[in-house]
Design an enzyme around this catalytic site. Structure first.
Site, mmCIF file in Angstrom:
data_model
loop_
_atom_site.group_PDB
_atom_site.id
_atom_site.type_symbol
_atom_site.label_atom_id
_atom_site.label_comp_id
_atom_site.label_asym_id
_atom_site.label_seq_id
_atom_site.Cartn_x
_atom_site.Cartn_y
_atom_site.Cartn_z
ATOM 1 N N LYS A 45 0.814 -0.841 -0.221
ATOM 2 C CA LYS A 45 0.195 0.439 -0.090
ATOM 3 C C LYS A 45 0.543 1.480 -0.240
ATOM 4 C CE LYS A 45 -0.779 0.038 5.518
ATOM 5 N NZ LYS A 45 -1.286 -0.476 6.224
ATOM 6 N N ARG A 141 -10.070 0.180 16.195
ATOM 7 C CA ARG A 141 -9.568 1.126 14.885
ATOM 8 C C ARG A 141 -11.345 0.079 13.945
ATOM 9 N NH1 ARG A 141 -4.403 1.349 11.939
ATOM 10 N NH2 ARG A 141 -4.906 -0.547 11.207
ATOM 11 N N TYR A 265 16.007 30.048 8.177
ATOM 12 C CA TYR A 265 14.844 30.794 8.593
ATOM 13 C C TYR A 265 14.728 30.625 10.068
ATOM 14 C CZ TYR A 265 13.197 30.455 3.516
ATOM 15 O OH TYR A 265 12.695 30.887 2.493
ATOM 16 N N MET A 313 12.267 24.272 1.722
ATOM 17 C CA MET A 313 11.611 23.627 1.534
ATOM 18 C C MET A 313 12.172 22.890 0.258
ATOM 19 S SD MET A 313 8.529 24.804 -1.395
ATOM 20 C CE MET A 313 7.632 25.231 -0.071
#
Length: 371
Positions: A45, A141, A265, A313
């Site tokens: 998956k 779940r 940053y 990024m």
């Protein structure tokens, strides 16, 4: 004017995820050795946990007993590559119309709710399915409680829609060895075996590796296939597994920073000494965790250095001060053969599963197969 092909060949950003398909096959074989005589669904998956479902299924084509996926779209992909494999749809069908598609694709179908059960029983056309009744053994779940499993068993056992009738459940804490809930879940599962199920499946990667009593008929190796460990206290090497993905980049800049100067940053990291800072061609848009803190390990030319400053990024920065003559173009490994993805994940407060599945499409995959 440069042609597109030439431009493409000149403009490759120095970042690649190298996938060792022979390691996938090795890790699948480890799962099979842990459960002699058992069959195993290779869990593919989420694009084979970010490794490429087409390539992983092709590598395991003649080796795997079956494959497990999360949704019909993934099942259709696998069926297109393997006409005969058993394909287990782990969450079942979300709409009644999907049952017909599951029949057409010849899937093994999980049934985990009354709504799904009703949809299967209402499906009069098409071949009978291999049904896996999902028991909620304690994870809470998905799945029926014990009484619900017994009622569903009675409804399905002699129905025209059902070929095999099987039992499945999932551990919540098998990765925490000795957890009391695991024993409870195993006991809950075993309490159902007075019913005449054809096949049973309970063991995920953690249970395959450490809980033989949970192996049942079908194993479900997931994270272990991809060379990461489900355990905080057992490494890939200790488990006999091989890393599959190596995320490699380069230094694209090297600069000197004075004591007291900040990097990145938010100016969140300040040099406590005169430092050499390297900029690496990988960032959070590639899948590297933005929340990774200063000190997270990175390998440069085979030597461990710490991440500094915030992950950007497209780039991240590392402290090269203790390396001899670092230079632009030097090899960087974010994780892989030299640095376990699980160690990076632990430093970033997450798990290897998340890092592997979040490597984005813009990172090119390069496939190795040493068979």
């Amino acid at each position: 004017m440069l042609g597109f092909d030439l431009l493409w060949s000149l403009a490759m950003r120095p970042l690649v995820a190298t996938i060792d398909l022979s390691a996938v096959c090795h890790n699948y074989a480890v799962a099979k050795r842990c459960g002699p005589g058992r069959e195993a669904f290779a869990v593919v998956k989420a694009n084979a946990y970010g490794h490429g479902v087409r390539e992983v299924v092709t590598a395991l084509h003649d080796l795997a007993d079956g494959f497990a996926v999360a949704c019909l779209e993934e099942a259709a992909q696998v069926r297109a590559m393997h006409a005969d494999a058993r394909i287990l749809l782990l969450e079942g069908c979300f709409e009644a119309v999907e049952v017909q598609l599951a029949q057409q694709l010849r899937l093994d179908l999980v049934v985990q709710s009354q709504q799904q059960l009703d949809a299967v029983l209402a499906a009069h056309a098409g071949p009978p399915l291999n049904i896996w009744l999902k028991l909620d053994s304690g994870m809470h779940r998905l799945g029926f409680d014990a009484d619900g499993v017994r009622a569903a068993h009675g409804a399905l056992r002699n129905s025209a829609q059902c070929n095999e009738l099987n039992l499945i459940s999932h551990f919540a804490c098998a990765d925490e060895r000795g957890h009391e809930l695991t024993e409870h879940q195993l006991a809950c599962f075993l309490d159902m075996l007075d019913l005449d199920f054809d096949q049973r499946s309970l063991a995920n990667s953690a249970a395959i590796l450490t809980i033989p009593a949970a192996h049942m008929d079908w194993l479900r190796p997931g994270i272990m296939l991809y060379g990461a460990t489900p355990f905080a206290d057992l490494s890939v090497a200790q488990l006999g597994l091989k890393p599959v993905m190596t995320l490699s980049a380069q230094l694209i800049a090297v600069r000197h920073v004075a004591q007291g100067e900040s990097v990145g940053y938010g100016a969140s990291w300040v040099a406590s000494r005169a430092s050499v800072i390297g900029t690496v061609s990988c960032g959070y848009a590639d899948g590297y965790p933005r929340h990774a803190p200063a000190g997270t390990p990175v390998m440069v030319n085979g030597q461990r250095v710490p991440l500094v400053g915030r992950v950007s990024m497209d780039m991240l920065t590392v402290d090269l001060t203790d390396l001899a003559q670092p230079a632009v173009g030097d090899a960087v490994e974010l994780w892989g053969n030299q640095l376990a993805v699980d160690e990076v994940a632990q430093a970033a407060g997450t798990i290897g599963y998340e890092l592997l599945t979040k490597v984005t499409e813009r990172v090119p995959r390069r496939y190795l197969n040493n068979h």
